[in-house]
Design a protein around this motif. Structure first.
Motif, PDB file in Angstrom:
ATOM      1  N   LYS A 127       9.561   3.624  -8.042  1.00 39.42           N
ATOM      2  CA  LYS A 127       8.216   3.272  -7.567  1.00 39.42           C
ATOM      3  C   LYS A 127       7.151   4.099  -8.287  1.00 39.42           C
ATOM      4  O   LYS A 127       6.095   3.582  -8.652  1.00 39.42           O
ATOM      5  N   ASP A 138       1.356   3.051  -4.172  1.00 40.07           N
ATOM      6  CA  ASP A 138       2.760   3.212  -3.780  1.00 40.07           C
ATOM      7  C   ASP A 138       3.275   1.955  -3.075  1.00 40.07           C
ATOM      8  O   ASP A 138       4.381   1.492  -3.338  1.00 40.07           O
ATOM      9  N   HIS A 142       6.148  -0.595  -4.505  1.00 38.18           N
ATOM     10  CA  HIS A 142       7.344  -0.939  -3.716  1.00 38.18           C
ATOM     11  C   HIS A 142       7.512  -2.456  -3.652  1.00 38.18           C
ATOM     12  O   HIS A 142       8.622  -2.974  -3.825  1.00 38.18           O
ATOM     13  N   GLN A 146      10.627  -4.641  -4.988  1.00 39.20           N
ATOM     14  CA  GLN A 146      11.320  -5.614  -4.132  1.00 39.20           C
ATOM     15  C   GLN A 146      11.352  -6.991  -4.783  1.00 39.20           C
ATOM     16  O   GLN A 146      12.374  -7.675  -4.760  1.00 39.20           O
TER      17      GLN A 146
END
Length: 181
Positions: A127, A138, A142, A146
């Protein structure tokens, strides 16, 4: 006499004296004397026992500091008094096996926790790499990780490994490898 008591409660007792140089691998519990006069033989046993080796029950005639020292060095889970009486033998065997099982489960839980921690560390590093490369927050980094995992039908950890391998500075990769070992 001990072998006879063990046989009566349904155990297969294998006796070996002097203590063999190599212990059999199919042993569930070790019962050994801890007499000071057999200290060298017991020390040889201590050197053979692995951290998750079979539980040890010490067989002692009387308590004195040198006997207790041997019991501690053996990491014995219980002590049986000589002369052996049948009462309590089965209980000591059950306790020894339970202590060993709990120790084994604890080691497995620690390994699992270390693996989860390392996987989470990889995701965190990936990340950071994504955030730095793409100028994302952040949370957005993420989400990007994903999406990458879903698009490639792989785990978050696998995607994190790819991101790190492709875009992390070399110093960071070597630091991660050190953490893994």
């Amino acid at each position: 006499m001990l072998a006879a008591h063990l046989g009566r409660i349904g155990c297969l007792a294998i006796s070996g004296w002097p203590i063999p140089e190599k212990l059999p691998t199919d042993v569930d519990v070790i019962i050994t004397t801890v007499d000071p006069e057999h200290r060298e033989a017991v020390q040889g046993l201590i050197e053979q026992i692995e951290d998750l080796g079979p539980p040890i029950i010490a067989l002692a005639e009387y308590e004195d500091p040198s006997t207790l020292q041997l019991v501690l060095e053996l990491r014995a889970v219980s002590v049986i008094e000589r002369p052996v009486k049948p009462f309590g033998l089965l209980t000591n065997l059950m306790i020894a096996r339970d202590v060993w099982r709990r120790r084994w489960e604890s080691v497995e839980r620690v390994k699992d926790a270390e693996n989860r921690h390392f996987a989470l560390s990889k995701v965190a590093v990936a990340k950071i790499v994504i955030a730095e490369q793409q100028g994302l927050s952040d949370v957005d980094a993420h989400k990007s990780l994903q999406k990458m995992a879903m698009d490639t039908r792989s785990s978050l950890e696998s995607s994190a490994e790819r991101v790190i391998a492709e875009g992390a500075p070399p110093g960071l990769i070597s630091a991660l490898k050190k953490l893994a070992t």
